[in-house]
Design a protein around this motif. Structure first.
Motif, PDB file in Angstrom:
ATOM      1  N   PRO A   1      86.476 -37.382 -80.993  1.00 38.90           N
ATOM      2  CA  PRO A   1      87.068 -36.807 -79.801  1.00 38.90           C
ATOM      3  C   PRO A   1      86.672 -37.471 -78.679  1.00 38.90           C
ATOM      4  O   PRO A   1      87.584 -37.495 -77.843  1.00 38.90           O
ATOM      5  N   ASP A   2      85.419 -38.051 -78.426  1.00 35.95           N
ATOM      6  CA  ASP A   2      85.071 -38.789 -76.954  1.00 35.95           C
ATOM      7  C   ASP A   2      85.455 -40.145 -77.177  1.00 35.95           C
ATOM      8  O   ASP A   2      85.133 -40.974 -76.163  1.00 35.95           O
ATOM      9  N   GLY A   3      85.819 -40.559 -78.544  1.00 36.21           N
ATOM     10  CA  GLY A   3      86.156 -42.108 -78.385  1.00 36.21           C
ATOM     11  C   GLY A   3      84.795 -43.103 -78.404  1.00 36.21           C
ATOM     12  O   GLY A   3      85.069 -44.076 -78.876  1.00 36.21           O
ATOM     13  N   ASP A   4      83.715 -42.343 -78.746  1.00 31.16           N
ATOM     14  CA  ASP A   4      82.516 -43.108 -78.676  1.00 31.16           C
ATOM     15  C   ASP A   4      81.760 -43.576 -80.092  1.00 31.16           C
ATOM     16  O   ASP A   4      81.043 -42.920 -80.631  1.00 31.16           O
ATOM     17  N   GLY A   5      82.538 -44.473 -80.596  1.00 32.11           N
ATOM     18  CA  GLY A   5      82.252 -45.070 -82.057  1.00 32.11           C
ATOM     19  C   GLY A   5      80.891 -45.563 -82.199  1.00 32.11           C
ATOM     20  O   GLY A   5      80.222 -45.259 -83.169  1.00 32.11           O
ATOM     21  N   ALA A   6      80.330 -46.115 -81.203  1.00 31.32           N
ATOM     22  CA  ALA A   6      78.937 -46.432 -81.139  1.00 31.32           C
ATOM     23  C   ALA A   6      77.961 -45.414 -81.183  1.00 31.32           C
ATOM     24  O   ALA A   6      77.011 -45.443 -81.987  1.00 31.32           O
ATOM     25  N   GLN A   7      78.374 -44.312 -80.805  1.00 31.71           N
ATOM     26  CA  GLN A   7      77.440 -43.025 -80.696  1.00 31.71           C
ATOM     27  C   GLN A   7      77.561 -42.478 -82.515  1.00 31.71           C
ATOM     28  O   GLN A   7      76.495 -42.162 -82.857  1.00 31.71           O
ATOM     29  N   VAL A   8      78.768 -42.609 -82.944  1.00 28.96           N
ATOM     30  CA  VAL A   8      79.119 -42.024 -84.043  1.00 28.96           C
ATOM     31  C   VAL A   8      78.070 -42.835 -85.026  1.00 28.96           C
ATOM     32  O   VAL A   8      77.506 -42.227 -85.937  1.00 28.96           O
ATOM     33  N   VAL A   9      77.963 -43.940 -84.860  1.00 32.92           N
ATOM     34  CA  VAL A   9      77.214 -44.803 -85.918  1.00 32.92           C
ATOM     35  C   VAL A   9      75.889 -44.706 -85.391  1.00 32.92           C
ATOM     36  O   VAL A   9      74.936 -44.499 -86.514  1.00 32.92           O
ATOM     37  N   ALA A  10      75.451 -44.514 -84.391  1.00 26.55           N
ATOM     38  CA  ALA A  10      73.832 -44.212 -84.095  1.00 26.55           C
ATOM     39  C   ALA A  10      73.387 -42.957 -84.677  1.00 26.55           C
ATOM     40  O   ALA A  10      72.328 -42.924 -85.168  1.00 26.55           O
ATOM     41  N   ALA A  11      74.210 -41.873 -84.447  1.00 26.99           N
ATOM     42  CA  ALA A  11      73.933 -40.566 -85.290  1.00 26.99           C
ATOM     43  C   ALA A  11      73.832 -40.871 -86.567  1.00 26.99           C
ATOM     44  O   ALA A  11      72.726 -40.256 -87.366  1.00 26.99           O
ATOM     45  N   ARG A  12      74.503 -41.679 -87.353  1.00 27.99           N
ATOM     46  CA  ARG A  12      74.557 -42.100 -88.883  1.00 27.99           C
ATOM     47  C   ARG A  12      73.071 -42.401 -89.127  1.00 27.99           C
ATOM     48  O   ARG A  12      72.573 -42.267 -90.078  1.00 27.99           O
ATOM     49  N   ARG A  13      72.750 -43.539 -88.190  1.00 26.22           N
ATOM     50  CA  ARG A  13      71.412 -44.059 -88.576  1.00 26.22           C
ATOM     51  C   ARG A  13      70.281 -43.267 -88.488  1.00 26.22           C
ATOM     52  O   ARG A  13      69.316 -43.769 -89.329  1.00 26.22           O
ATOM     53  N   ARG A  14      70.524 -42.141 -87.935  1.00 25.28           N
ATOM     54  CA  ARG A  14      69.131 -41.358 -87.791  1.00 25.28           C
ATOM     55  C   ARG A  14      69.397 -40.366 -88.877  1.00 25.28           C
ATOM     56  O   ARG A  14      68.364 -39.585 -89.309  1.00 25.28           O
ATOM     57  N   ALA A  15      70.447 -40.348 -89.914  1.00 26.10           N
ATOM     58  CA  ALA A  15      70.583 -39.428 -90.806  1.00 26.10           C
ATOM     59  C   ALA A  15      69.759 -39.878 -92.030  1.00 26.10           C
ATOM     60  O   ALA A  15      69.842 -41.074 -92.250  1.00 26.10           O
ATOM     61  N   THR A  16      69.370 -39.101 -92.933  1.00 29.04           N
ATOM     62  CA  THR A  16      69.115 -39.466 -94.308  1.00 29.04           C
ATOM     63  C   THR A  16      69.918 -38.718 -95.326  1.00 29.04           C
ATOM     64  O   THR A  16      70.318 -37.568 -95.189  1.00 29.04           O
ATOM     65  N   VAL A  17      70.319 -39.504 -96.534  1.00 28.67           N
ATOM     66  CA  VAL A  17      71.263 -38.819 -97.343  1.00 28.67           C
ATOM     67  C   VAL A  17      70.283 -39.266 -98.748  1.00 28.67           C
ATOM     68  O   VAL A  17      69.783 -40.243 -99.085  1.00 28.67           O
ATOM     69  N   ALA A  18      70.369 -37.966 -99.608  1.00 32.14           N
ATOM     70  CA  ALA A  18      69.898 -38.232-100.928  1.00 32.14           C
ATOM     71  C   ALA A  18      70.880 -38.423-101.996  1.00 32.14           C
ATOM     72  O   ALA A  18      72.058 -37.715-101.789  1.00 32.14           O
ATOM     73  N   VAL A  19      70.587 -39.507-102.932  1.00 32.16           N
ATOM     74  CA  VAL A  19      71.871 -39.492-103.868  1.00 32.16           C
ATOM     75  C   VAL A  19      70.931 -39.341-105.402  1.00 32.16           C
ATOM     76  O   VAL A  19      70.059 -40.005-105.675  1.00 32.16           O
ATOM     77  N   VAL A  20      71.580 -38.534-106.030  1.00 33.29           N
ATOM     78  CA  VAL A  20      70.921 -38.169-107.296  1.00 33.29           C
ATOM     79  C   VAL A  20      71.947 -38.547-108.448  1.00 33.29           C
ATOM     80  O   VAL A  20      73.217 -38.067-108.391  1.00 33.29           O
ATOM     81  N   GLY A  21      71.692 -39.587-109.121  1.00 35.92           N
ATOM     82  CA  GLY A  21      72.814 -40.174-110.065  1.00 35.92           C
ATOM     83  C   GLY A  21      73.067 -41.379-109.668  1.00 35.92           C
ATOM     84  O   GLY A  21      74.054 -41.390-108.868  1.00 35.92           O
ATOM     85  N   LEU A  22      72.661 -42.373-110.089  1.00 39.37           N
ATOM     86  CA  LEU A  22      72.879 -43.697-109.398  1.00 39.37           C
ATOM     87  C   LEU A  22      73.702 -44.865-110.575  1.00 39.37           C
ATOM     88  O   LEU A  22      72.985 -46.018-110.834  1.00 39.37           O
ATOM     89  N   GLY A  23      74.272 -44.382-111.375  1.00 42.54           N
ATOM     90  CA  GLY A  23      75.356 -45.162-112.163  1.00 42.54           C
ATOM     91  C   GLY A  23      76.031 -45.876-111.145  1.00 42.54           C
ATOM     92  O   GLY A  23      75.830 -46.066-109.864  1.00 42.54           O
ATOM     93  N   ARG A  24      77.231 -46.508-111.675  1.00 40.29           N
ATOM     94  CA  ARG A  24      78.375 -47.207-110.886  1.00 40.29           C
ATOM     95  C   ARG A  24      78.833 -46.439-109.570  1.00 40.29           C
ATOM     96  O   ARG A  24      78.921 -47.000-108.381  1.00 40.29           O
ATOM     97  N   LEU A  25      79.257 -44.930-109.824  1.00 34.20           N
ATOM     98  CA  LEU A  25      79.725 -44.238-108.836  1.00 34.20           C
ATOM     99  C   LEU A  25      78.522 -44.010-107.730  1.00 34.20           C
ATOM    100  O   LEU A  25      78.954 -44.023-106.650  1.00 34.20           O
ATOM    101  N   GLY A  26      77.647 -43.434-108.245  1.00 29.65           N
ATOM    102  CA  GLY A  26      76.501 -43.147-107.313  1.00 29.65           C
ATOM    103  C   GLY A  26      76.279 -44.446-106.312  1.00 29.65           C
ATOM    104  O   GLY A  26      75.869 -44.346-105.128  1.00 29.65           O
ATOM    105  N   MET A  27      76.276 -45.503-107.142  1.00 27.07           N
ATOM    106  CA  MET A  27      75.843 -46.809-106.343  1.00 27.07           C
ATOM    107  C   MET A  27      76.968 -47.263-105.297  1.00 27.07           C
ATOM    108  O   MET A  27      76.783 -47.621-104.239  1.00 27.07           O
TER     109      MET A  27
END
Ligand code: ZN
Length: 344
Positions: free
Chosen positions: A107-133
């Motif tokens: 919305p505000d066009g601030d792509g750098a801010q979008v990526v900066a917020a992703r950097r602070r996030a943590t995602v858990a992935v359960v199931g690491l075959g080809r798809l999970g990878m």
């Protein structure tokens, strides 16, 4: 004010410019003098001018600054102009193209801010075959900074391929192999976590049947989770569950039982069978479904509602063309009460 990075300014005919090509935002400006068109073209390109630059240059080009202000105001109303330093990439990071792409859609066009917020996030992935990878790699490529990997099974020869597992990983624990692959590609990732860290999103990849018993704790703790199910002939991406707000796995299971009373019996057999012989993770469907799953997680991290909240995307082999299917909340599930979060 400046044009959203990545938008092109194109000539249609003398006196007419087209700004952008995506039908969600492309705009045509007509009735332009050659001098106005020349100035407006400089909004795009390797060293784009700002709106303020254009207004300053009007006098030297014989363009009325009020007219230019009017044209710029029109672009602003259409959402094509943004403020500030957008397009600048986060210091010391990859994901530059993801920041540029987000500058078109945020919305505000601030792509750098979008990526900066992703950097602070943590995602858990359960199931690491080809798809999970594929899913984890896509998220890391898009800027997600932290991962928890959970899969105590060992890498098999058939897991090698899309997603990045290689022959040398065969026999390792999948969670260890995932950490090696992702950590090698993205050295700045945070891998693993303290016992008390709650991930922002948990992705669970199931074989044959999505087991709602395995997501009970996520429901109770109110953790957003994406369910992906690899089946006999397709992969189902979704639902993305926002506990108490969008249909949960149990809602889907109850809905399915309404349609097919034999489903619980079939489901339990599938669960047992999958534990003995997991379904194949075909390369194309694993790659497409993994990337679609990553897009659902990114939507949540970026503050948008994932397309699979209240829906599933089915990716069938061999064509791998995704189809979206909506699932309502089941009136008898009671998942709103489970989390206590309520709507909104
Ligand atoms: Zn439910």
């Amino acid at each position: 004010m400046k044009l959203r990075p990545g938008l092109r300014v194109l000539d249609r005919d003398p006196g007419t410019l087209q700004i952008g090509v995506d039908q969600r935002w492309a705009t045509v400006l007509s009735g332009l003098t050659p001098a106005e068109a020349t100035l407006l073209r400089t909004l795009a390109g390797p060293a784009p001018a700002t709106g303020e630059d254009l207004l300053r240059r009007c006098a030297g080009r014989g363009v009325a600054s009020a007219r230019m202000a009017e044209l710029l105001a029109g672009l602003d109303r259409d959402g094509l102009l943004i403020e500030g330093p957008s397009g600048a990439l986060p210091v010391g990071s990859g994901a530059g193209d993801d920041a540029r792409a987000a500058a078109c859609t945020a919305p505000d066009g601030d792509g750098a801010q979008v990526v900066a917020a992703r950097r602070r996030a943590t995602v858990a992935v359960v199931g690491l075959g080809r798809l999970g990878m594929v899913l984890a790699d896509t998220l890391a490529s898009a800027g997600v900074g932290g991962f928890l990997f959970d899969d105590a099974r060992r890498v098999r020869a058939c897991d090698v391929g899309v997603g990045g597992l290689r022959e040398r990983h065969v026999g390792l624990l999948r969670s260890q192999a995932a950490a090696q692959v992702l950590g090698g590609t993205y050295p700045a990732l945070r891998l693993g976590a303290g016992a008390h860290e709650v991930p922002d999103v948990v992705v669970v990849v199931f074989d044959e049947v999505a087991d709602s018993l395995r997501t009970v704790r996520l429901m109770v703790e109110g953790v957003a989770h994406l369910v992906v199910t690899v089946r006999e002939g397709d992969v189902v991406v979704g639902p993305f569950v926002l506990p108490g707000r969008t249909p949960c796995l149990n809602c889907l299971d109850a809905g399915r039982t309404d349609l097919d009373p034999a489903w619980p019996r079939v489901r339990d057999q599938l669960k047992e069978a999958a534990a003995l012989v997991p379904p194949a993770q075909e390369s194309s469907t694993a790659a497409v479904a993994g990337a679609l799953g990553a897009a659902q997680v990114l939507a949540q991290l970026d503050g948008r509602l994932p397309a699979t909240a209240g829906a599933c995307i089915e990716v069938s082999a061999p064509d791998a063309v995704p189809r979206l299917r909506e699932w309502p909340m089941h009136p008898e599930c009671g998942c709103i009460d489970v989390s206590g979060a309520g709507h909104g």
